[in-house]
Scaffold this motif. Structure first.
Motif, PDB file in Angstrom:
ATOM      1  N   PRO A  49     -39.937   0.802 -15.287  1.00  0.00           N
ATOM      2  CA  PRO A  49     -38.636   0.492 -14.682  1.00  0.00           C
ATOM      3  C   PRO A  49     -38.808  -0.086 -13.295  1.00  0.00           C
ATOM      4  N   SER A  50     -37.867  -0.939 -12.922  1.00  0.00           N
ATOM      5  CA  SER A  50     -37.915  -1.527 -11.585  1.00  0.00           C
ATOM      6  C   SER A  50     -37.241  -0.632 -10.556  1.00  0.00           C
ATOM      7  N   ARG A  51     -36.626   0.465 -10.990  1.00  0.00           N
ATOM      8  CA  ARG A  51     -36.023   1.447 -10.076  1.00  0.00           C
ATOM      9  C   ARG A  51     -36.177   2.820 -10.704  1.00  0.00           C
ATOM     10  N   VAL A  52     -35.841   3.848  -9.942  1.00  0.00           N
ATOM     11  CA  VAL A  52     -35.931   5.212 -10.459  1.00  0.00           C
ATOM     12  C   VAL A  52     -34.900   5.388 -11.575  1.00  0.00           C
ATOM     13  N   PRO A  53     -35.301   5.916 -12.743  1.00  0.00           N
ATOM     14  CA  PRO A  53     -34.340   6.084 -13.826  1.00  0.00           C
ATOM     15  C   PRO A  53     -33.160   6.950 -13.403  1.00  0.00           C
ATOM     16  N   ALA A  54     -31.983   6.627 -13.961  1.00  0.00           N
ATOM     17  CA  ALA A  54     -30.774   7.401 -13.653  1.00  0.00           C
ATOM     18  C   ALA A  54     -30.938   8.844 -14.105  1.00  0.00           C
ATOM     19  N   GLN A  55     -30.501   9.766 -13.253  1.00  0.00           N
ATOM     20  CA  GLN A  55     -30.537  11.176 -13.595  1.00  0.00           C
ATOM     21  C   GLN A  55     -29.286  11.530 -14.395  1.00  0.00           C
ATOM     22  N   ARG A  56     -29.410  12.469 -15.275  1.00  0.00           N
ATOM     23  CA  ARG A  56     -28.292  12.812 -16.152  1.00  0.00           C
ATOM     24  C   ARG A  56     -27.108  13.326 -15.331  1.00  0.00           C
ATOM     25  N   GLY A  57     -25.992  12.721 -15.608  1.00  0.00           N
ATOM     26  CA  GLY A  57     -24.750  13.176 -14.998  1.00  0.00           C
ATOM     27  C   GLY A  57     -24.478  12.623 -13.627  1.00  0.00           C
ATOM     28  N   THR A  58     -25.355  11.808 -13.058  1.00  0.00           N
ATOM     29  CA  THR A  58     -25.102  11.261 -11.726  1.00  0.00           C
ATOM     30  C   THR A  58     -24.644   9.825 -11.868  1.00  0.00           C
ATOM     31  N   ALA A  59     -23.621   9.480 -11.138  1.00  0.00           N
ATOM     32  CA  ALA A  59     -23.075   8.134 -11.246  1.00  0.00           C
ATOM     33  C   ALA A  59     -23.968   7.150 -10.508  1.00  0.00           C
ATOM     34  N   PRO A  60     -24.216   5.959 -11.060  1.00  0.00           N
ATOM     35  CA  PRO A  60     -25.024   4.966 -10.356  1.00  0.00           C
ATOM     36  C   PRO A  60     -24.277   4.400  -9.171  1.00  0.00           C
ATOM     37  N   GLU A  61     -25.054   3.865  -8.204  1.00  0.00           N
ATOM     38  CA  GLU A  61     -24.418   3.268  -7.033  1.00  0.00           C
ATOM     39  C   GLU A  61     -23.643   2.006  -7.401  1.00  0.00           C
ATOM     40  N   ALA A  62     -24.096   1.290  -8.410  1.00  0.00           N
ATOM     41  CA  ALA A  62     -23.420   0.083  -8.884  1.00  0.00           C
ATOM     42  C   ALA A  62     -23.114   0.275 -10.362  1.00  0.00           C
ATOM     43  N   PRO A  63     -22.256  -0.564 -10.951  1.00  0.00           N
ATOM     44  CA  PRO A  63     -21.982  -0.440 -12.372  1.00  0.00           C
ATOM     45  C   PRO A  63     -23.250  -0.535 -13.202  1.00  0.00           C
ATOM     46  N   ALA A  64     -23.291   0.186 -14.317  1.00  0.00           N
ATOM     47  CA  ALA A  64     -24.477   0.217 -15.175  1.00  0.00           C
ATOM     48  C   ALA A  64     -24.788  -1.180 -15.686  1.00  0.00           C
ATOM     49  N   PRO A  65     -26.047  -1.594 -15.638  1.00  0.00           N
ATOM     50  CA  PRO A  65     -26.398  -2.948 -16.077  1.00  0.00           C
ATOM     51  C   PRO A  65     -26.307  -3.081 -17.586  1.00  0.00           C
ATOM     52  N   ALA A  66     -26.033  -4.295 -18.040  1.00  0.00           N
ATOM     53  CA  ALA A  66     -25.964  -4.545 -19.475  1.00  0.00           C
ATOM     54  C   ALA A  66     -27.338  -4.798 -20.063  1.00  0.00           C
ATOM     55  N   SER A  67     -28.328  -5.072 -19.234  1.00  0.00           N
ATOM     56  CA  SER A  67     -29.690  -5.310 -19.701  1.00  0.00           C
ATOM     57  C   SER A  67     -30.637  -4.403 -18.935  1.00  0.00           C
ATOM     58  N   PRO A  68     -31.807  -4.099 -19.502  1.00  0.00           N
ATOM     59  CA  PRO A  68     -32.727  -3.166 -18.841  1.00  0.00           C
ATOM     60  C   PRO A  68     -33.270  -3.749 -17.550  1.00  0.00           C
ATOM     61  N   THR A  69     -33.461  -2.876 -16.572  1.00  0.00           N
ATOM     62  CA  THR A  69     -34.044  -3.290 -15.299  1.00  0.00           C
ATOM     63  C   THR A  69     -35.465  -2.774 -15.255  1.00  0.00           C
ATOM     64  N   GLY A  70     -36.390  -3.585 -15.691  1.00  0.00           N
ATOM     65  CA  GLY A  70     -37.785  -3.193 -15.757  1.00  0.00           C
ATOM     66  C   GLY A  70     -38.550  -4.190 -16.611  1.00  0.00           C
ATOM     67  N   ALA A  71     -39.751  -3.816 -16.986  1.00  0.00           N
ATOM     68  CA  ALA A  71     -40.595  -4.714 -17.772  1.00  0.00           C
ATOM     69  C   ALA A  71     -41.426  -3.900 -18.746  1.00  0.00           C
TER      70      ALA A  71
END
Length: 438
Positions: free
Chosen positions: A213-235
């Motif tokens: 992942p290009s960022r720390v994976p979202a933790q369960r139940g915590t809202a992201p700072e920005a809207p959830a992406p429609a495509s994966p952020t990573g490689a």
């Protein structure tokens, strides 16, 4: 809240409710989610999907509570066209207060811990908080299914293609006699087969082990700072696959070299034989020249002529045996050595001939110079001069006698040349430079 604020809040919450429903339906049909539900998972993927799958079920439950609360608020608003203070107070409580009842422990706290705090059978939260928590769970689930889908879309088919190519290369290896235990290339192919099979199993069972992942994976139940992406952020981590592909390419290139060797070996062995025949003929000529030098040149040390390279011929026999038994991986380096040795053998024979025949070459060069000076004497009108004739005959006798004394003959040719240059023998003429030093 006044009536305008209530209507705006209902419109906003309704639009958010429709967007959540569309997102949940899309998530339900996501190919990554469908594959995850039927897969035998392990490792990191199993751990994260266990959380995400729980979050997916919770999302629908929370969405139902959200929809019911919004429907209740709409029902209150629909009682009267111009709601009174009682209806506005009730609507304010429904829209902004903790008006949604959910089962206790279903909502995680900000750190993602389920059932934090004292255990309760039921819990009441507001619509905005409920939406925030749904967004958090949605980010967790979407991130997992997107990442898994990216890995499964990128690697399994490519690994299968590489395994198929590996099978073709293994067949090529067998065709040139490269077998496990007898050649390192075959062992490399066997190792690649094991590595790719293990990599494929890992991709299918634990795809997230190959996701970066290009960022720390979202933790369960915590809202992201920005809207959830429609495509994966990573490689997708294709390091192992790429390394195996390069190794297979290297092995294939070597095997293709052995295949070319199989097709060219007969011609190359013939060329080695031709080089040795030429070397033998050159050595024979050197021995003949040595005998002639010993017979015709006086006071000359003539080097010995080496014998034929018998050890090289034994290695040629071994090369023919490798060719007949299809041991191309052994024939290749041996044939390279034979070609180099045969070329060196021919060069050695030529050097020996040049070294042995050197006195004959010197005699031939002196004879040529003598004839050139004789022609010069005729042009200058000195062909009848007694001194010139005497010196010419002396030099000719020395050069055509056997054994020939090269040192005396060279001095005689030089004296003959000097006779042609004497001023008194061609008065009034300039020294003619052409032919000097010939």
């Amino acid at each position: 809240m006044n009536r305008e604020e209530v209507d705006r809040a209902l419109a906003r919450l309704g639009a958010e409710r429709d967007a959540v429903e569309a997102a949940l339906l899309a998530l339900q049909d996501h190919p990554g989610r469908r594959l995850l539900e039927g897969a035998a998972l392990s490792g990191r993927t199993q751990e994260r999907w266990a959380v995400a799958e729980q979050g997916l079920g919770l999302l629908w439950s929370l969405f139902d509570r959200y929809s019911e609360a919004l429907a209740s608020a709409r029902a209150v608003r629909a009682r009267r066209g111009r709601p009174g203070s009682a209806e506005l107070a009730e609507l304010s409580e429904l829209l902004t207060g903790a008006s949604v009842t959910v089962s206790g422990g279903q909502l995680p706290d900000a750190a993602g811990r389920l059932g934090a705090g004292p255990a309760r059978l039921v819990e009441r939260v507001g619509l905005d908080e409920l939406m925030e928590r749904m967004n958090g769970w949605y980010a967790v689930v979407l991130e997992v299914v997107n990442a898994v889908d990216a890995v499964w879309s990128a690697l399994p088919a490519r690994i299968d293609l590489l395994l198929a190519e590996l099978g073709r290369v293994q067949m090529l290896a067998l065709s040139v006699g490269v077998r496990p235990g007898s050649h390192p290339l075959a062992d490399d192919l066997a190792g690649l087969a094991s590595e790719l099979t293990a990599l494929r199993a890992e991709v299918l069972a634990d795809p997230l082990a190959l996701w970066r992942p290009s960022r720390v994976p979202a933790q369960r139940g915590t809202a992201p700072e920005a809207p959830a992406p429609a495509s994966p952020t990573g490689a997708v981590d294709t390091t192992g696959f790429d390394r195996a592909g390069r190794q297979l390419d290297d092995v294939r290139v070597e095997l293709e070299g052995l295949l070319r060797l199989r097709d060219e070996s007969h011609e190359r062995l013939q060329q080695v034989g031709d080089l040795l025949q030429r070397a033998d003929a050159t050595l024979a000529e050197a021995r003949r020249a040595r005998g002639e030098v010993l017979a015709k040149i006086a006071s000359t040390e003539v080097p010995a002529v080496p014998g034929p390279a018998s050890a090289l011929r034994e290695r040629i026999v071994q090369a023919v045996e490798f060719q007949q038994t299809g041991q191309w991986h052994r024939l290749g380096p041996l044939l390279d050595t034979l070609e180099d040795s045969a070329a060196k053998e021919l060069a050695r024979a030529r050097h020996s001939l040049t070294e042995v025949a050197q006195p004959l070459a010197v005699r031939a060069e002196l004879r040529g110079r003598l004839e050139a000076y004789k022609a010069m004497a005729a042009r200058r009108g000195l062909a009848e001069d007694p001194v010139v004739v005497e010196r010419f005959e002396k030099a000719r006798w020395l050069l055509w006698s056997a054994p020939c004394d090269l040192r005396a003959a060279a001095e005689a040719v030089a004296r003959f040349q000097q006779a042609l240059r004497a001023p008194e023998r061609h008065p009034g003429q300039q020294d003619i430079q052409d032919g000097q030093g010939e």
